[in-house]
Design a protein around this motif. Structure first.
Motif, PDB file in Angstrom:
ATOM      1  N   VAL A  76     -13.897   6.741 -10.900  1.00  0.00           N
ATOM      2  CA  VAL A  76     -12.719   5.513 -11.559  1.00  0.00           C
ATOM      3  C   VAL A  76     -12.383   5.603 -10.033  1.00  0.00           C
ATOM      4  CG1 VAL A  76     -11.100   5.242 -13.184  1.00  0.00           C
ATOM      5  CG2 VAL A  76     -13.580   6.417 -13.835  1.00  0.00           C
ATOM      6  N   GLY A  77     -11.443   5.794  -9.850  1.00  0.00           N
ATOM      7  CA  GLY A  77     -10.035   5.513  -8.644  1.00  0.00           C
ATOM      8  C   GLY A  77     -11.252   5.181  -7.341  1.00  0.00           C
ATOM      9  N   THR A  85      -8.907  -4.037  -8.290  1.00  0.00           N
ATOM     10  CA  THR A  85      -8.534  -4.065  -9.821  1.00  0.00           C
ATOM     11  C   THR A  85      -6.991  -3.946  -9.410  1.00  0.00           C
ATOM     12  OG1 THR A  85     -10.488  -3.442 -10.212  1.00  0.00           O
ATOM     13  CG2 THR A  85      -8.224  -2.925 -11.641  1.00  0.00           C
ATOM     14  N   ASP A  86      -6.722  -4.967  -9.633  1.00  0.00           N
ATOM     15  CA  ASP A  86      -4.534  -4.938  -9.483  1.00  0.00           C
ATOM     16  C   ASP A  86      -4.354  -3.964 -10.712  1.00  0.00           C
ATOM     17  OD1 ASP A  86      -5.157  -7.107  -8.064  1.00  0.00           O
ATOM     18  OD2 ASP A  86      -4.760  -8.725  -9.646  1.00  0.00           O
ATOM     19  N   GLU A  99      -3.461   4.895 -16.621  1.00  0.00           N
ATOM     20  CA  GLU A  99      -2.706   3.741 -16.543  1.00  0.00           C
ATOM     21  C   GLU A  99      -3.170   3.598 -14.864  1.00  0.00           C
ATOM     22  OE1 GLU A  99       1.135   2.200 -17.996  1.00  0.00           O
ATOM     23  OE2 GLU A  99       1.559   4.361 -17.995  1.00  0.00           O
ATOM     24  N   TRP A 100      -3.160   2.376 -14.065  1.00  0.00           N
ATOM     25  CA  TRP A 100      -3.027   2.766 -13.237  1.00  0.00           C
ATOM     26  C   TRP A 100      -2.945   0.879 -11.987  1.00  0.00           C
ATOM     27  CZ3 TRP A 100      -6.205  -0.411  -8.506  1.00  0.00           C
ATOM     28  CH2 TRP A 100      -6.618   0.681  -7.834  1.00  0.00           C
ATOM     29  N   LEU A 105       1.179  -4.971  -8.801  1.00  0.00           N
ATOM     30  CA  LEU A 105       1.511  -4.768 -10.086  1.00  0.00           C
ATOM     31  C   LEU A 105       1.984  -3.305 -10.866  1.00  0.00           C
ATOM     32  CD1 LEU A 105       0.490  -6.755 -12.702  1.00  0.00           C
ATOM     33  CD2 LEU A 105      -1.249  -5.135 -12.669  1.00  0.00           C
ATOM     34  N   THR A 106       2.907  -3.554 -11.639  1.00  0.00           N
ATOM     35  CA  THR A 106       3.876  -2.802 -11.839  1.00  0.00           C
ATOM     36  C   THR A 106       3.427  -2.826 -13.618  1.00  0.00           C
ATOM     37  OG1 THR A 106       5.522  -3.486 -12.552  1.00  0.00           O
ATOM     38  CG2 THR A 106       5.095  -2.651  -9.923  1.00  0.00           C
TER      39      THR A 106
END
Length: 363
Positions: A76-77, A85-86, A99-100, A105-106
């Motif tokens: 996945v990572g 991906t953001d 969550e990632w 992005l936060t």
């Protein structure tokens, strides 16, 4: 180009600036999709006075592997990094499990959600219908008389807008550098104006669209202008702006933590919104159909789109796709949500891409 240099200086060098000419292109979109308000006019969608709390049950999913379309096993990572991906949020049984975030992005940063807004508009339509504000089988001209003479006049109904079954002459080809999509984008301010074409706005542009000869309600044809007209219908039905409607009937009742923004320009409203990923997790119970989500559905006026899921699946089987690719990716879009079988899952899709996948069987 190093994406960290984009819009980092003030003023930024010419080749590091985000403009209407490049804002949807990589790597400029990493900054643009988080800062749409600095590029396009927007309106606030008020948040809840008391945000709904989120519970967390963190799980480490980076090493979970799967087979990609090429048959390769990836984690996945690794997939998230390779796909630029953001951000992603995984919610399971009402708890945030994973969550990632990347590229600036936060959890507190809004992000453009593109055509996932269509699914939000469809959910809002169900809520308005349940409140007696909207008649899905009414002609569009009941709410917008000036649409008479366009493809949205005559016997075109609100349900045809919801189901993307308007018999419209429009080619939604995002790669085209001329034609319908470019004219549409220019009318919304998403594209640089063409000096050879007189300036326009979306509502004037929508009235110029014409039929393709197919009866309404028989052929599935994915066209974004249908959702623009739908938002206009909501405004006429409720007598207030789309931003206020969405805030009052959905955003505040579901307990959204963050203000949301939607894009507006000239005399029209285009439903392309920005939301925080955690508020996406908050909205999932609105589309689930289990006991755990009943309370939140009641507070919004339970969307009849969920109640009518089985009817919607029957409807989508009866629609004929206009193009083969539509039958694969977007054919099953009753009430602006892709209903994916098996397991009666639902998928909300946006460009670049921006997916929201709901797996009912796995909660």
């Amino acid at each position: 180009m190093n994406s960290r240099r984009i819009m980092a200086a003030f003023p930024s060098a010419a080749d590091e600036q985000v403009t209407l000419a490049n804002w949807r292109q990589h790597p400029f979109n990493e900054w643009a999709f988080r800062n749409v308000r600095e590029l396009l006019p927007t309106a606030n969608i008020a948040r809840a006075a008391a945000p709904a709390p989120l519970s967390f049950a963190p799980r480490y999913l980076d090493d979970v592997s799967f087979a990609n379309p090429r048959g390769e096993t990836v984690g996945v990572g690794e997939a998230l990094r390779a796909s630029h991906t953001d951000g992603i949020v995984v919610s399971h049984r009402g708890q945030v499990a994973f969550e990632w975030y990347a590229h600036g992005l936060t959890p507190d940063t809004p992000h453009l959600i593109f055509s996932v807004s269509k699914s939000v508009a469809g959910t809002l339509g169900g809520i308005l219908a349940d409140h007696g504000k909207l008649a899905p089988d009414a002609p569009v001209t009941r709410y917008i008389p000036e649409m008479e003479g366009s493809v949205y006049g005559g016997n075109c109904t609100v349900r045809h807008l919801l189901d993307m079954s308007v018999g419209i002459r429009f080619d939604e080809d995002y790669m085209a550098r001329d034609g319908d999509v470019m004219n549409y984008r220019r009318s919304t301010g998403w594209e640089l104006p063409d000096p050879a074409v007189p300036p326009s706005n979306l509502r004037d542009y929508l009235r110029t669209l014409r039929p393709n000869g197919a009866p309404h309600g028989e052929t599935f044809h994915y066209v974004s202008t249908n959702t623009d007209v739908l938002g206009w219908v909501y405004e006429r039905a409720c007598g207030v702006s789309y931003a206020k409607i969405l805030s009052h009937y959905l955003w505040q009742p579901m307990g959204a933590r963050a203000r949301r923004l939607h894009h507006r320009r000239f005399t029209r409203r285009r439903p392309r919104r920005r939301r925080h990923l955690r508020d996406t997790a908050r909205s999932h119970p609105l589309r689930r159909d289990d006991a755990q989500s009943r309370h939140q559905q009641r507070t919004t006026g339970r969307p009849r789109l969920v109640d009518r899921r089985h009817q919607a699946e029957r409807q989508c089987r009866g629609l004929v796709a206009r193009r083969p690719d539509e039958s694969v990716s977007k054919r099953q879009l009753p009430q602006q949500v892709v209903h994916a079988r098996p397991a009666r899952n639902a998928v909300c899709r946006g460009r670049h891409p921006w997916p929201v996948d709901l797996h009912r069987s796995g909660q």
